[in-house]
Design a protein around this motif. Structure first.
Motif: not given
Length: 774
Positions: A598, A677, A702, A720
Motif C-alpha cells: 500500500g 487510503s 492506494t 505516495k
C-alpha cells in the motif's frame, strides 16, 4: 435738514485719511495737483473740499477713484517745508457731496451739495448721547490708548451730530467704516451706528484682555518650570548625577518626534514621557515606563523599504536558490507583477506546507531577497500561551510585547517578509489559544489595526508579507487555515535530490568544512547511492548530513597527509559511510500470497506499507496489529465485510468466517498508522490470502473502499507516487477520481511508472492478483 447754496471749490484728494466736520487737522500735501488746488483755495475764500481715495496706491486719482461724500473744510494755515511739501492746517465745516466734477488742468474743482446737521436735541437723541458717552468711557478704560482728558473734552459737547463725529474719529476703525459714518446724514442713525461700533470694539478689547491674561499665566508657568528645572540640574550636578534625567528627556523627546508615529501613539508616548520625568529614578515604575517608551520609539511605524519590482531579477534569484518548487515561484512572481501594476497590494499570507527538509524556510528567505525586503523569522513550535503572540499587559512583572511586535522591531521596517515557522506546532492550554490570537495577525481585513497587549496602540501589519510553514495542515485550526493561501510542497524525486546535492548542498558543505572542489570530488553515482541506500526522506536534510560526513572524513585524510585529493565513487562509499542503511526498493522479490503493498502519506512525505494477512483455523476472529488508528481499523472491518458479501463470487465457503481466524498486520508496529487510503490494499491482501492467489510484487495501490466495493479518492497522490518510485514499484493503482492529481507528478517519474485508474474493487483484483480472479 437745511441746505446751503451750492458752491464750486477746489478738490484735495486724501490718501488713507478722512476728516470729519468740526475736526481740526494738520495735513502734508506733496502732489502737484493738490498743491495747485490749495493755492487756488487760498486765492479764493480759503474753502477746499477734502474726500478720500478708494485705493491708497493710486497716485493721480480720477473721479471714479474718489468717494462722492467728503468734507468741506477751511484752510486755516499753510506752511512750505524745505523738502517742497506744504503743511496745511484745516478745519472741517460740513458734510458735502460731489454734484459735478471739473478738470481745471492744474487742479480739480467740484460743485457740491452741502449738508448741515440737525443739532436739535430731543429726548431720544439725549438718551443716545448719554449711552454713547457711557460706553465710550468704558472703552477708554479698557483701551488705555485714549487719555482721560479726551473723554472730558468729548463729554462737554452738546450737539448730537458733532458728538458722534468726534467719538468716531477716536475709534480704531478701518477707513471704509469711517467713510460709512461720514456718509450717514441722519444724526440719530449716526448715533446708533457709532454706539454699535463702540460695543463691538469693547468686546474685542475684552477678548484681547482674556487672551493676554491666559498667555501671561502660561508664560509664568513656563518660567516657573524652567527655573525649577535649572535648580534640579544644579542639584543633580552637585550630587554627581551629571545631567540626571534632563538630558535624557530632551533626547527621548527628539526620538519621539522622529519616530514617525501616528498621532495617537505619539500622544501616548509624550504622556508617558511626562510621567517618566516625574517618577524618581529609584522607583521600579521608572524602569517600566522607560522600557515602554523605548519600545514605542523603536517600532517601525512609518519606515519601509522600497520593493525591487524587477520580475526577471526575482525569478533568477528564486531559480538560483531553489530547484523545482514551480508553484511557489510562480505565486511570488504573480504577487510582484500585481504590485508593479497597482503599487498598493496588501501583503499576501502564504502557507508553505510539506514534509521537513524540502526548503520551506530557505524559500521564504529567498522571497525576501527577490523583493529586496528585510527578512524576519519567528518560530512558533511549542508556543501554547496567547501572550506569546499578543504580548503581556504592562501591569505584569517582566511584561514584554508578543513575538509579532518583537519581530517587527527586529525587522526595522513595516513591510518585511515575516516567516511564521512551524505554525502547525502551536498548542493550547489554560493560558489561552495562540492560534486564535494569530487570526487577527493573518486576517487582511483586521491586521492593519493589530493590537498588542503591551504596546496598546494599533500597529499596521497590512504591508507585511507573511509566509507560514507547516508539516501537517491537519493540526492547524480551520479558521486559521482559511486565512492562508496554502501552497503544498511535496517531496523531491531522486533526480531532483541529485541535482540539489550537486548544485547546492555539496558546495555549501565544502565551504563550511574548509575544502575546495579540487580536494574532494563526489561523483554522481555516489550521490545517487547515498540517496537510495543511506537516506529515506521526502526532503534533503539527511542527504546533507551524509555529505557533511564525507567532508569530515575527507578533512581528516587531508590533514593527516594520507592524500592530497579524495575522489568518492559509488563503490568507495562503503569505506566512508559504512554499509547501506536502507534496502533500495521495498518491492517484494517475488509474488506472495496475502501480502499487498500500500501507499501511505505521512508528515515526512510518502511511504510504502506492506499489509500482511495470515489465516489460521479458528472461530472467525479478526485480529488487527501494527499500531493502527481508528480509521484504519474501520477500513479493515469494511474490507472484511466486503469479502464476506463477495464470498460466492470468489468461490469461497459462505461460512468461511466461522472456521478461520484472520490476522491483519502492518509491519513497523511502533509507528502509528491511520487513514482510509489502505482500504483497497487490505481488501486485496485479504482476498489473496482467502483465495490462495498471489499478489503481483511490482504493484502498489492506494484508495478508500466502500461496502459495495466502490473505490473512493484519497489525498497525497504525488507523495505516495514518489515513495512507490523509491521502492521500485512499476504499477500504481489509483482511484479514478484522482486522475487530475497525476499532472502534479514530475514527468521523469511518470515515464517510469504505469498508472491504472479504477472505480471498483473488481478492477483492482484483475490487475493486482497474479492468478485467475474468476
Amino acid at each position: 435738514m437745511a441746505k446751503k447754496n451750492e458752491n464750486i471749490v477746489p478738490l484735495l484728494p486724501l490718501r488713507g485719511l478722512l476728516v470729519y466736520p468740526t475736526m481740526v487737522l494738520h495735513l502734508d500735501v506733496g502732489r502737484e495737483r493738490s498743491v495747485q488746488a490749495l493755492e487756488q483755495a487760498m486765492m479764493d475764500d480759503h474753502l477746499i473740499f477734502l474726500t478720500t481715495q478708494k485705493e491708497v496706491s493710486i497716485d493721480n486719482p480720477e473721479e471714479d477713484d474718489l468717494y462722492k461724500m467728503g468734507t468741506l473744510t477751511k484752510v486755516k494755515q499753510m506752511l512750505k517745508l524745505p523738502n517742497g511739501t506744504i503743511r496745511v492746517l484745516v478745519e472741517g465745516l460740513n458734510r458735502a457731496e460731489i454734484v459735478q466734477f471739473y478738470d481745471e488742468e492744474d487742479y480739480y474743482a467740484v460743485e457740491l451739495s452741502i449738508y448741515e446737521d440737525d443739532e436739535s436735541a430731543n429726548v431720544e437723541k439725549q438718551a443716545l448721547m448719554r449711552t454713547m458717552l457711557e460706553y465710550f468711557e468704558q472703552y477708554i478704560k479698557l483701551s488705555k490708548k485714549i487719555s482721560s482728558e479726551t473723554y472730558s473734552t468729548v463729554s462737554d459737547i452738546e450737539e448730537p451730530g458733532r458728538l458722534a463725529d468726534i467719538v468716531a474719529s477716536h475709534l480704531p476703525m478701518k477707513l471704509k467704516d469711517k467713510q460709512e459714518i461720514l456718509e450717514i446724514i441722519d444724526v440719530k442713525e449716526r448715533l446708533d451706528r457709532v454706539i454699535e461700533i463702540i460695543l463691538n470694539e469693547k468686546e474685542v478689547l475684552n477678548l484681547e484682555k482674556k487672551i493676554g491674561q491666559r498667555v501671561k499665566r502660561s508664560m509664568e508657568r513656563t518660567q516657573k518650570e524652567y527655573y525649577l528645572r535649572e535648580q534640579m540640574k544644579a542639584i543633580q550636578k552637585e550630587l554627581g548625577d551629571k545631567e540626571g534625567k534632563t538630558g535624557e528627556i530632551s533626547e527621548l523627546t527628539e526620538k519621539i518626534e522622529g519616530a514617525g508615529m501616528p498621532e495617537s501613539a505619539k500622544n501616548t508616548a509624550i504622556k508617558e514621557l511626562d510621567r517618566y520625568e516625574k517618577v524618581p529614578s529609584s522607583s521600579a515604575e521608572s524602569a517600566v515606563i522607560r522600557n515602554y517608551i523605548d519600545w514605542l520609539i523603536s517600532l517601525p511605524w512609518s519606515k519601509e523599504t522600497k520593493d525591487d519590482l524587477n520580475i526577471h531579477k526575482a525569478e533568477s534569484i528564486l531559480e538560483r536558490d531553489h530547484y523545482g518548487l514551480e508553484k511557489v515561484k510562480e505565486r511570488v512572481l504573480e504577487y510582484l507583477a500585481v504590485q508593479q501594476l497597482t503599487n498598493s497590494l496588501k501583503g499576501p499570507i502564504l502557507c508553505l506546507a510539506g514534509p521537513p527538509g524540502v526548503g520551506k524556510t530557505s524559500l521564504a528567505r529567498s522571497i525576501a531577497e527577490s523583493l529586496d525586503r528585510k527578512f524576519v523569522r519567528v518560530s512558533l513550535g511549542g508556543v501554547r500561551d496567547e501572550s506569546e503572540i499578543r504580548g503581556h499587559r504592562r501591569t505584569y512583572v517582566g511584561a514584554m510585547p508578543g513575538r509579532i511586535i518583537q519581530g517587527m522591531k527586529k525587522a526595522g521596517t513595516n513591510n518585511p517578509v515575516f516567516l511564521l515557522d512551524e505554525i502547525d506546532k502551536m498548542s493550547n492550554d489554560f493560558r489561552g489559544d495562540p492560534s486564535s490570537a494569530m487570526l487577527e495577525v493573518l486576517d487582511p481585513e483586521q491586521n492593519h489595526n493589530f493590537s498588542d497587549h503591551y504596546i496598546e496602540e494599533p500597529f499596521d501589519l497590512s504591508k507585511v508579507m507573511f509566509v507560514a510553514t507547516a508539516n501537517n495542515l491537519g493540526t492547524i485550526p480551520a479558521p486559521l487555515r482559511d486565512r492562508m493561501e496554502i501552497i503544498t510542497i511535496a517531496g523531491y524525486t531522486e533526480q531532483e535530490k541529485i541535482h540539489i546535492a550537486k548544485d547546492h548542498l555539496l558546495p555549501k558543505q565544502l565551504k563550511e568544512h574548509g575544502l575546495t572542489k579540487g580536494q574532494l570530488q563526489v561523483r554522481e553515482d555516489a550521490i545517487q547511492s547515498i540517496v537510495r541506500h543511506y537516506t529515506r526522506e521526502a526532503g534533503v536534510r539527511g542527504l546533507e548530513r551524509q555529505l557533511a560526513a564525507l567532508c569530515r572524513k575527507t578533512a581528516k585524510i587531508l590533514v593527516s597527509g594520507e592524500k592530497k585529493r579524495v575522489v568518492i565513487s559509488g563503490k568507495k562509499l562503503v569505506e566512508f559511510l559504512g554499509k547501506p542503511i536502507f534496502r533500495y526498493g521495498q518491492a517484494e522479490q517475488e509474488n506472495q500470497i496475502g501480502v499487498a503493498t500500500g501507499l501511505a502519506y505521512t508528515t515526512v512525505g510518502g511511504d510504502t506499507l506492506q499489509i500482511e494477512v495470515s489465516l489460521s483455523p479458528g472461530k472467525g476472529k479478526l485480529v488487527l496489529t501494527g499500531k493502527l488508528g481508528d480509521v484504519m481499523k474501520e477500513s479493515a472491518q469494511t474490507a472484511f465485510s466486503l469479502v464476506r458479501s463477495k464470498a460466492k463470487e470468489l468461490h469461497l465457503d459462505e461460512n468461511f468466517h466461522e472456521k478461520v481466524d484472520i490476522h491483519i498486520h502492518v509491519p513497523e508496529g511502533a509507528v502509528p498508522k491511520d487513514g482510509p487510503s489502505a482500504g483497497i490494499t487490505i481488501t486485496t491482501a485479504l482476498i489473496s490470502a482467502l483465495t490462495d492467489n498471489p499478489i503481483r510484487k511490482e504493484v502498489g495501490m492506494t484508495g478508500e473502499v466502500t461496502l459495495r466495493g466502490r473505490v473512493l479518492p484519497i489525498g497525497g497522490v504525488k507523495e505516495k507516487t514518489l515513495s512507490a518510485h523509491r521502492a521500485g514499484l512499476k504499477t500504481i493503482i489509483l482511484p479514478k477520481d484522482n486522475e487530475k492529481d497525476i499532472d502534479d507528478i514530475p514527468d521523469s517519474i511518470r515515464e517510469e511508472l504505469s498508472f491504472v485508474l479504477v472505480s471498483h474493487i473488481d478492477e483492482v483484483l484483475k490487475i493486482a492478483l497474479a492468478g485467475d480472479t474468476e
